[in-house]
Design an enzyme around this catalytic site. Structure first.
Site, PDB file in Angstrom:
ATOM      1  N   HIS A 172       0.840  -1.181   0.000  1.00 25.90           N
ATOM      2  CA  HIS A 172       0.000   0.000   0.000  1.00 25.90           C
ATOM      3  C   HIS A 172       0.878   1.235   0.000  1.00 25.90           C
ATOM      4  O   HIS A 172       1.939   1.255   0.630  1.00 25.90           O
ATOM      5  CB  HIS A 172      -0.916   0.010   1.239  1.00 25.90           C
ATOM      6  CG  HIS A 172      -2.018  -0.987   1.138  1.00 25.90           C
ATOM      7  ND1 HIS A 172      -3.313  -0.629   0.872  1.00 25.90           N
ATOM      8  CD2 HIS A 172      -2.020  -2.328   1.251  1.00 25.90           C
ATOM      9  CE1 HIS A 172      -4.065  -1.717   0.833  1.00 25.90           C
ATOM     10  NE2 HIS A 172      -3.309  -2.752   1.061  1.00 25.90           N
ATOM     11  N   LYS A 595     -13.581   4.221   7.473  1.00 22.45           N
ATOM     12  CA  LYS A 595     -14.069   5.260   6.558  1.00 22.45           C
ATOM     13  C   LYS A 595     -15.593   5.216   6.470  1.00 22.45           C
ATOM     14  O   LYS A 595     -16.253   6.253   6.349  1.00 22.45           O
ATOM     15  CB  LYS A 595     -13.443   5.061   5.173  1.00 22.45           C
ATOM     16  CG  LYS A 595     -13.847   6.107   4.137  1.00 22.45           C
ATOM     17  CD  LYS A 595     -12.988   6.029   2.897  1.00 22.45           C
ATOM     18  CE  LYS A 595     -13.334   4.829   2.053  1.00 22.45           C
ATOM     19  NZ  LYS A 595     -14.595   5.001   1.296  1.00 22.45           N
TER      20      LYS A 595
END
EC number: 4.1.1.31
Length: 938
Positions: A172, A595
């Protein structure tokens, strides 16, 4: 000039190392920080001139004065100092701003290395004092607690045998540093470690200091920001580097520590070769194609081949060393009949091939002859082809490659057993056992490579390929779209790998965005279409291909138990489960659930899903292994490893666990043998603690992990309150996303060249296609860190208004590990945040109404959360009970502030039309510096 590291006398230096508490143990860290700062100042003057150095000092002093005024309650003075610093930055040309941001970033590079060196120093101190058992998360300390709780030796070993931990390396885009910069960091860290040696002659200290300043100079002259986005191949190499840097060497040291702890606490004698296998390793780098079009089937093959090549190079070095050192002669001691028989069989194979064999080489040294044969087979396994027939290696080239890691291990065990029965046990333990352990851990493949793709892509592929099956054509139909074509070719690649010598290389297929049973069945159908045998086959050593659903949203976490119940009770799927040893892996997504639902709700829903999944698994006769998709930052599931593993639900952990290690976390945890050993020990100790729960067996045990009904009701209520507030305030307010794009540097991810994968899946930015990484990145860089705390204050405040509410939360803070972990992570993130600096980022939003509405909402919730955290913890300030971390953040913040000011100014100029390569490079430099200062990117 004497070295900055020269002591008045070496007894003082030893006293610092032996110090258990107090300021004395921090003296070496302060010395390293001060000395490195002086050396950096010297490099800045030499490389960039006195004028830049003076600007650095002016900004630094202004930031310190502002922080001091803020801490003293003089908010107007703090604001005046901030505004003056803003004006100073506005007057700077881009080149100066870039050089300043680099200077501050380099300071943090060095401070981070000093802190890392101090962690290693304190670990050494504990080992010298024999007090390592007192260290939180040590194996010895955990075993001692178990013994004191009445857990006997046999039961302790049973718990230990259940543990199997797999850190999974991912690419990532949260590691800002280039590979060349990481190499220079490691060299500087090595110099710091050498400067710690007691005693060291002054000439050597001066020489080391000269090498250190030369390396700092070289670092200054190196581009810290990539000029182009890294390729997946670059990420593969970076991930593999950590094996050579630390992991290969760490493994035997770690297992020896476990063995020593078992001996000291329980009187058990266990050799390395027979230790329970506690660790494996995995990777997503080169297999994770979710949203990354650059991860192709060819890249997956490259990742597997590179990993195998690195491992076989390591085995080559190890066997060469054994050949050099294992010189036992048959004229002194015999070898076992089994070893002699195997050696004879090798010689017969060579003679039947018509090749000359050893001649007078190692005439009486049977172990060396045998290990030369082993080495020859390894070379064949690696694809080495000898040229001519003049060398011994060429003469042995007729020996076959190893068909499996088991064959290699069996040869090594023959050597071990022969040594053990012929007065060579010490030689076996030092030369052979470590390699056996490594072969058991790494096989012939190094690590498993997960393949990952999104459920939506599978559904589309099924639609397009429904009329086609694997036997109809030799190639994939040309009318499939690119994504569908890639899915089928990926499955064919998996089938190809599984037909090779290490079918266990690919065991899991992770399904992002899984919501239903159909998402799992789709992977099975597509795998068979591509020629993959999904069922495990013990005869061939193929574990099969297990689909691993990744539940990411709050809704999906809530539905996960019933989805799995339906799946696990399907007759056809039950047969597959049997072939996988009645084991199923399920992945829980921390980043996207945060999120989607905010910090508090994400934490609680993952806990509830975790617990419920285990209950369903028990009902269905399935052994559940959870895969925790944790990021580096608190907003993406990060935080102290031991605390998070121990916070798992009671009776909802079988000992097997996989955890992602993402981006910058790799460098923080695996850049050094000592750090890697400590990190892996923490995982093992925490898993053992979470399994055995010694605290629960003590009459006055604390933090047992037991969840009382009142605490569960409180968590339920606060989660629902926080979720509603988060949805209304963040997800359902379109102004927030607009503010986020304008008031943070999220769009600058492209210029920072952080990773190979795009920051969003497709199209314009929306909550649906925006990845969790840039979401956290933008809020972190702008010093708001919203994902780590927003909604917590609102929920806590509402609950504390109930009769007895505050008292109940304080009970949970004292006794319930999950709540403790949540509060401490929120507290840490808030200590790194700065709303004064955040207001400058908010000023980038030109619409005053939009700016005031969103930032006003953020500021109000921050203040509410701060008050709530202090009330629940009973502290007067954040991190009051963690002074080491508090000091680190307080020292860092004034140095991060100037980079934030520079970043805001450069963003303002860019948006005003100054969109030049120089401005973009300078912004990327500030990203690098702020990341180093906060010790995370996103």
């Amino acid at each position: 000039m004497p070295s900055l590291w020269k002591p008045e006398n070496w007894a003082e230096r030893l006293a610092e190392l032996e110090a258990r508490t107090g300021d004395l143990k921090e003296v070496p860290l302060r010395r390293d920080v001060r000395s490195l700062g002086m050396l950096l100042g010297e490099v800045l003057r030499e490389q960039a001139g006195d004028a830049l150095f003076e600007k650095v000092e002016a900004l630094r002093q202004a930031a310190i004065r502002r922080r001091e005024a803020q801490a003293g309650g003089s908010l107007s003075e703090a604001d005046q100092l901030l505004q003056k610093a803003v004006l100073d930055v506005k007057a700077m040309p881009v080149e100066t701003a870039y050089a300043l941001s680099r200077a501050f970033a380099f300071y943090f590079e060095l401070i981070n290395l000093a802190e890392t060196n101090h962690r290693k120093r304190r670990r050494l101190s504990l080992q010298l004092s024999g007090d390592k058992a007192a260290q939180r998360g040590s194996i010895r300390g955990t075993l001692r607690a178990m013994r004191k709780a009445g857990i006997g030796a046999d039961e302790a070993m049973e718990w230990l045998r259940k543990i199997f931990i797999v850190p999974v390396f991912t690419a990532h885009p949260t590691e800002i540093a280039r590979r060349s910069v990481l190499t220079k960091r490691r060299r500087i860290g090595e110099f710091l470690e050498k400067l710690d040696r007691i005693p060291t002659p002054e000439e050597q200290l001066e020489a080391l200091e000269a090498e250190l300043i030369a390396e700092i100079t070289a670092l200054w002259q190196t581009d810290e920001v990539r000029s182009s986005r890294p390729q997946v191949g670059d990420e593969i190499k970076m991930g593999l580097d950590y094996y050579e840097v630390s992991i290969f060497e760490t493994l035997p040291l770690l297992y020896r520590e476990v063995a020593a702890a078992l001996r000291s606490e329980y009187g058990l004698a266990v050799n390395l070769a027979e230790m329970p296998l506690l660790l494996g390793f995995g990777s997503w780098i080169g297999g994770d194609r979710d949203g990354n079009p650059f991860v192709t089937p060819e890249v997956t093959r490259e990742a597997i081949a590179d990993a195998r090549a690195r491992l076989l190079e390591f085995y080559d070095r190890q066997t060469q060393q054994i050949i050099d050192l294992l010189t036992t002669s048959a004229q002194q001691l015999p070898v076992s009949a089994e070893l002699k028989a195997r050696l004879d069989s090798y010689l017969q194979q060579l003679q039947s091939a018509g090749d000359p064999v050893f001649g007078h080489h190692f005439e009486f040294e049977q172990y060396r002859r045998f290990m030369v044969c082993v080495h020859a087979r390894l070379l064949a396994t690696a694809g080495y082809e000898a040229e001519g027939a003049v060398t011994l290696e060429a003469a042995l080239s007729a020996l076959p490659a190893y068909a499996s890691a088991h064959e290699f291990e069996q040869d090594l065990r023959l050597v071990r057993e022969s040594l053990a029965v012929n007065k060579g046990l010490r030689l076996a333990e030092t030369l052979i056992d470590p390699l056996i352990l490594q072969v058991r851990t790494f096989g012939l493949h190094l690590h498993t490579l997960d393949v990952r793709q999104h459920a939506r892509v599978h559904s589309k592929t099924l639609e397009e390929a429904s009329a086609w099956c694997a036997g109809d054509a030799a190639t994939v139909p040309g009318d499939l779209n690119a994504a569908s074509h890639d899915v089928i070719e990926t499955m064919r690649t998996i089938a190809e790998v599984k037909a090779g010598p290490s079918p266990e290389t690919i065991r899991q297929y992770v399904i992002s965005g899984a919501t239903s049973v159909e998402d799992v069945l789709a992977v099975l159908w597509l795998a068979r279409l591509g020629g993959v045998n999904v069922a495990g086959n013990p005869e061939t050593g193929d574990p099969g291909l297990m689909p691993v659903p990744l539940f990411e949203s709050i809704e999906d976490l809530r539905n996960a138990p019933e989805v799995c119940r339906t799946l696990w009770t399907m007759p056809a799927y039950k047969k597959l489960l049997e072939s996988w040893g009645n084991t199923q892996e399920v992945m829980l997504g921390y980043s996207d659930s945060n999120k989607d639902g905010g910090m508090l709700t994400s934490t609680w829903e993952i806990f509830r899903a975790h617990r419920a999944l285990h209950e369903v698994a028990r009902e269905c006769g399935v052994t559940l292994r959870l895969f925790h998709g944790r990021g580096g930052t608190v907003g993406r599931g990060g935080g102290p490893t031991h605390r998070s593993i121990y916070a798992q639900p009671v009776n909802a952990f079988e000992g097997g666990i996989r955890i992602t290690e993402q981006g910058e976390v790799l460098n923080f945890k695996y850049s050094d043998v000592v750090l890697a050993e400590r990190n892996l020990e923490l995982m093992i100790a925490a898993s053992l603690d979470a399994l055995a729960r010694p605290n629960a067996r003590l009459a006055n045990g604390h933090q047992t992990g037991v969840l009382l009904p009142d605490w569960e009701a409180a968590f339920d209520e606060m989660s629902e309150t926080a979720y509603g507030f988060y949805k209304a305030s963040i997800l359902e307010d379109p102004e927030v996303l607009e503010y986020f794009e304008l008031g943070t540097p999220v769009s600058e991810l492209e210029h920072a060249k952080l990773g190979s994968r795009p920051s969003r899946r497709s199209g314009r930015m929306s909550f649906e296609n925006l990845r969790a990484i840039p979401w956290v990145f933008g809020w972190t860089q702008s010093r708001q860190l919203i994902p780590a705390w927003f909604g917590v204050g609102h929920a806590f405040e509402a609950y504390m208004q109930k009769p007895g509410g505050l008292e109940r939360l304080r009970e949970m803070m004292a006794e319930f590990p999950l709540f403790i972990d949540l509060v401490r992570n929120v507290e840490m993130a808030m200590a790194k945040a700065d709303l004064g600096i955040a207001a400058l980022y908010a000023s980038l939003v030109e619409d005053a109404g939009l700016r005031e509405r969103v930032f006003g909402k953020v500021k109000a919730e921050f203040e509410r959360t701060l008050a709530a955290i202090l009330a629940v913890t009973g502290q007067k300030e954040l991190l009051q009970t963690n002074q080491v971390l508090a000091r680190s953040i307080k020292v860092r913040n004034p140095y991060v502030d100037p980079m934030s000011l520079i970043q805001v100014e450069l963003l303002r100029r860019k948006r005003a039309g100054e969109d030049t390569p120089e401005v973009n490079r300078a912004i990327a430099g500030t990203i690098n510096g702020i990341s180093a200062g906060l010790r995370n990117t996103g």
